[in-house]
Design a protein around this motif. Structure first.
Motif, short mmCIF file in Angstrom:
data_model
loop_
_atom_site.label_atom_id
_atom_site.label_comp_id
_atom_site.label_asym_id
_atom_site.label_seq_id
_atom_site.Cartn_x
_atom_site.Cartn_y
_atom_site.Cartn_z
N UNK A 56 61.14 -8.71 39.58
CA UNK A 56 60.86 -9.06 38.18
C UNK A 56 60.42 -7.82 37.42
N UNK A 57 60.53 -7.88 36.08
CA UNK A 57 60.00 -6.81 35.25
C UNK A 57 58.51 -6.63 35.49
N UNK A 58 57.79 -7.74 35.62
CA UNK A 58 56.35 -7.66 35.82
C UNK A 58 56.01 -6.89 37.09
N UNK A 59 56.79 -7.10 38.15
CA UNK A 59 56.55 -6.40 39.41
C UNK A 59 56.84 -4.92 39.28
N UNK A 82 62.23 -2.45 30.76
CA UNK A 82 63.16 -3.40 30.13
C UNK A 82 64.35 -2.70 29.49
N UNK A 83 64.09 -1.66 28.71
CA UNK A 83 65.19 -0.94 28.06
C UNK A 83 66.01 -0.15 29.09
N UNK A 84 65.33 0.29 30.17
CA UNK A 84 66.06 0.99 31.21
C UNK A 84 67.10 0.10 31.86
N UNK A 85 66.76 -1.14 32.11
CA UNK A 85 67.74 -2.07 32.69
C UNK A 85 68.88 -2.32 31.71
#
Length: 502
Positions: A56-59, A82-85
C-alpha cells in the motif's frame, strides 16, 4: 543564445523533465559528459513502487519515513510515492519494459522493487527516456556549466559555460549528487555536485548537506573499488560475512543502509575483510549480469561464492532546497533529482526511491513549468572577474573527505578539514570543475560540523546519540553561512511569496 528552459544534467530527473515539458518550449539540455555518463545510467537498483495487492501507499510512506529517521517532510514523501507510481505506470503504458519479478530491498516491508534488465534498471530507463525526447529538446554534451547568471533584480536568467552564455526564463539544475568527492564511491567519477555548488554561489539556500549516504557493498579489491554490488543481491539471499566466517549481521542483512554500512565499516576497521556470501543465489550471472561483469573486470571469480566489499559514498540526501514542484529560493531557478533537497529522503534514503524521485518530481516540475510566467528582465548583472584560488588536488580532496567526512566523523577532524577548504565566491573558468568540487565539499563539511548528533547516515563519534531537539530540524546554508535550523517554515522567495519551504 536564448532558449525557454535550460536543464543542466542528463540523468533520470533531467530526461524525465525534458520529455514532459510543453512541446512549444525551446528546451536546452547541457551536460558535461554525454547522455550516458550519469549515475542514473549505472543504477543497479530498481524503482520502488506499490504494485502488489498486499502492499500500500501507506506502507511505502511508512518505510520511507522510518529509513529517514524523523527527518523527512511527510507531505513531499506522499508526493514521491503516489506521483511516482503514476509516472512509472505511464512509462509502462508507453512501452517501458519491466521484469516480471518484483524484488525486495533493505528496509522495505514488501516486495515492491520494479526492475528492468535485472540489475541494469538505470540503463534501461535512461535509454527509454532518451528515445522519448521530443524534437523541441536540444542536447549540448561535453560542455561544463560553472556559473548561474543573474539579472539586475537578482533572478536567475541562464548559465555560463566554459564556451558561452545561455539565457533562459527558467533554469533547472539536475546535475545529480556528489559521491565522487570521496575516494570510494558508486557514482560516476565526475559526480562532484556541480549544480549544487553553482546554486550556492548564486545565493540559493541549500540544506541537509551533511547527510551523505554510504552504501555498504562496493566491490573492493587491491585497495580499489570497482563498482556497486546492488542491494538486490542481498534481497535475493546474499549475506554479509567476514574472513572468519562470521555472518555478523545476525540475519539483519537488509537493515537500513546506515546500519549495514556502519557494521561493515566497523568490521573492516577491526582488521577483517568483508564479503557478500552469494552461495544461496542460484544462477547468479543470469539474475545479476551487471554485478557479474564488475566481478569479471575485477578478476573476482564467482566460483568462490564470495564478493569482497567495502562501503563507499552513494547518495546525497541534501541539496538545493526546493518546494513540492522544484522551485528554489531564487526566482527562475529550479532543482530536481539528487541535486535537490525536497525532504523526501530525510537523513537516510530508502533503497530504490532515487529513480522514483526523478520520475515523480520531474513530472511535477514539468507540469508546473507549463504555467510558469515569462521572464521580462534580461539585463545581465555584472559579475566580477574571478581570480584563481589555491585548491587541493582532486585526489587529496577525495582522500580527506573519505577520512574526515566519511562514515565516521568528529568535530575536531571536520574543523581541520574545513580549515583546508578555501571560501570561494566566484569560479574561474580555467579551474571550474575542481573549484566547484571544493565548494560542494565545504558545504558537506560545514553541515557535518554543525549537526552535533548522530542521525541516519550522519554519524558523529563525539555525539553518538540522536538529539531530539534536532529532530525535524534543517541546517540551511546560504552565502557560506548556516542561516536557519528550522523546519516547515514559511520563507519569502522572489518567485512565490509564502510558498511552503520546510
Amino acid at each position: 543564445m536564448h532558449v525557454d528552459i535550460i536543464i543542466l544534467g542528463s540523468g533520470i530527473a533531467a530526461l524525465q523533465t525534458a520529455r514532459l515539458l510543453p512541446k512549444h518550449k525551446h528546451v536546452l539540455v547541457i551536460t558535461k559528459g554525454d547522455l550516458r555518463t550519469s549515475s542514473s545510467y549505472i543504477a543497479q537498483g530498481g524503482i520502488a513502487s506499490v504494485t502488489q495487492p498486499k502492499d500500500s501507499f501507506a506502507s511505502h510512506i511508512a518505510d520511507t519515513l522510518a529509513a529517514g529517521v524523523a527527518h523527512n517532510y511527510e507531505p513531499h514523501v506522499n508526493n514521491l510515492v503516489t506521483d511516482g507510481k503514476t509516472a512509472l505506470d505511464a512509462l509502462i503504458t508507453q512501452g517501458f519494459a519491466i521484469d516480471a519479478h518484483v524484488g525486495l530491498e533493505g528496509a522495505h516491508s514488501h516486495h515492491r522493487i520494479v526492475h528492468a534488465g535485472g540489475d541494469a534498471t538505470g540503463r534501461h530507463l535512461t535509454e527509454h527516456l532518451i528515445n522519448q525526447l521530443p524534437s523541441n529538446v536540444h542536447i549540448h554534451t561535453h560542455e561544463l556549466a560553472y556559473a548561474l547568471l543573474h539579472n539586475t533584480a537578482g533572478d536567475i536568467i541562464g548559465v555560463r559555460t566554459t564556451t558561452q552564455c545561455y539565457f533562459a526564463a527558467q533554469t533547472i539544475i539536475a546535475t545529480g549528487g556528489a559521491g565522487a568527492l570521496y575516494t570510494y564511491t558508486s557514482n560516476q567519477p565526475k559526480s562532484f555536485g556541480d549544480g549544487i555548488a553553482m546554486a550556492a554561489l548564486a545565493g540559493a539556500a541549500v540544506a541537509d548537506m551533511e547527510f551523505m549516504q554510504f552504501h555498504p557493498s562496493l566491490l573492493y579489491k587491491d585497495e580499489r573499488c570497482f563498482g556497486l554490488v546492488s542491494e538486490a543481491v542481498r534481497g535475493a539471499g546474499a549475506r554479509f560475512v567476514d574472513d572468519t566466517g562470521d555472518y555478523f549481521m545476525n540475519g539483519q542483512d537488509l537493515a537500513p543502509r546506515h546500519i549495514t554500512a556502519r557494521a561493515v565499516y566497523e568490521r573492516r576497521a577491526a582488521g577483517h575483510d568483508v564479503y557478500l556470501d552469494i552461495s544461496a543465489i542460484a544462477n547468479f550471472e543470469q539474475h545479476f549480469p551487471t554485478v557479474s561483469a564488475i566481478c569479471q573486470r575485477a578478476d573476482v571469480p564467482l566460483s568462490t561464492q564470495r564478493i569482497p566489499i567495502a562501503p563507499g559514498s552513494h547518495f546525497l540526501m541534501g541539496g538545493i532546497l526546493t518546494d513540492d514542484v522544484g522551485q528554489t529560493s531564487l526566482r527562475g531557478l529550479y532543482a530536481v533529482g539528487e541535486a535537490a533537497c525536497s525532504g523526501v529522503h530525510g537523513a537516510n534514503r530508502l533503497a530504490s526511491n532515487s529513480l522514483l524521485e526523478g520520475l515523480a518530481f520531474g513530472m511535477r516540475l514539468a507540469e508546473h513549468l507549463a504555467q510558469a510566467p515569462a521572464q521580462t528582465n534580461w539585463h545581465l548583472r555584472h559579475a566580477p572577474v574571478a581570480p584563481n584560488t589555491a585548491l587541493l588536488p582532486l585526489e587529496q580532496l577525495q582522500q580527506l573527505m573519505m577520512q574526515h567526512a566519511g562514515i565516521m566523523r568528529s568535530g575536531l577532524t571536520l574543523q581541520q578539514l574545513k580549515n583546508k577548504l578555501p571560501i570561494i565566491h566566484q569560479i574561474a573558468p580555467d579551474q571550474a570543475e575542481l573549484a566547484l568540487a571544493h565548494v560542494t565539499a565545504r558545504l558537506i563539511v560545514s553541515g557535518a560540523l554543525a549537526r552535533q548528533e548522530t542521525r541516519g547516515a550522519h554519524i558523529r563519534e563525539d555525539y553518538p546519540q540522536q538529539n531530539d531537539a534536532l529532530s525535524n530540524r534543517l541546517l540551511i546554508q546560504q552565502q557560506h553561512t548556516i542561516v536557519r535550523r528550522t523546519w516547515h517554515e514559511f520563507i519569502q522567495t522572489t518567485a512565490h511569496a509564502e510558498r511552503i519551504f520546510y
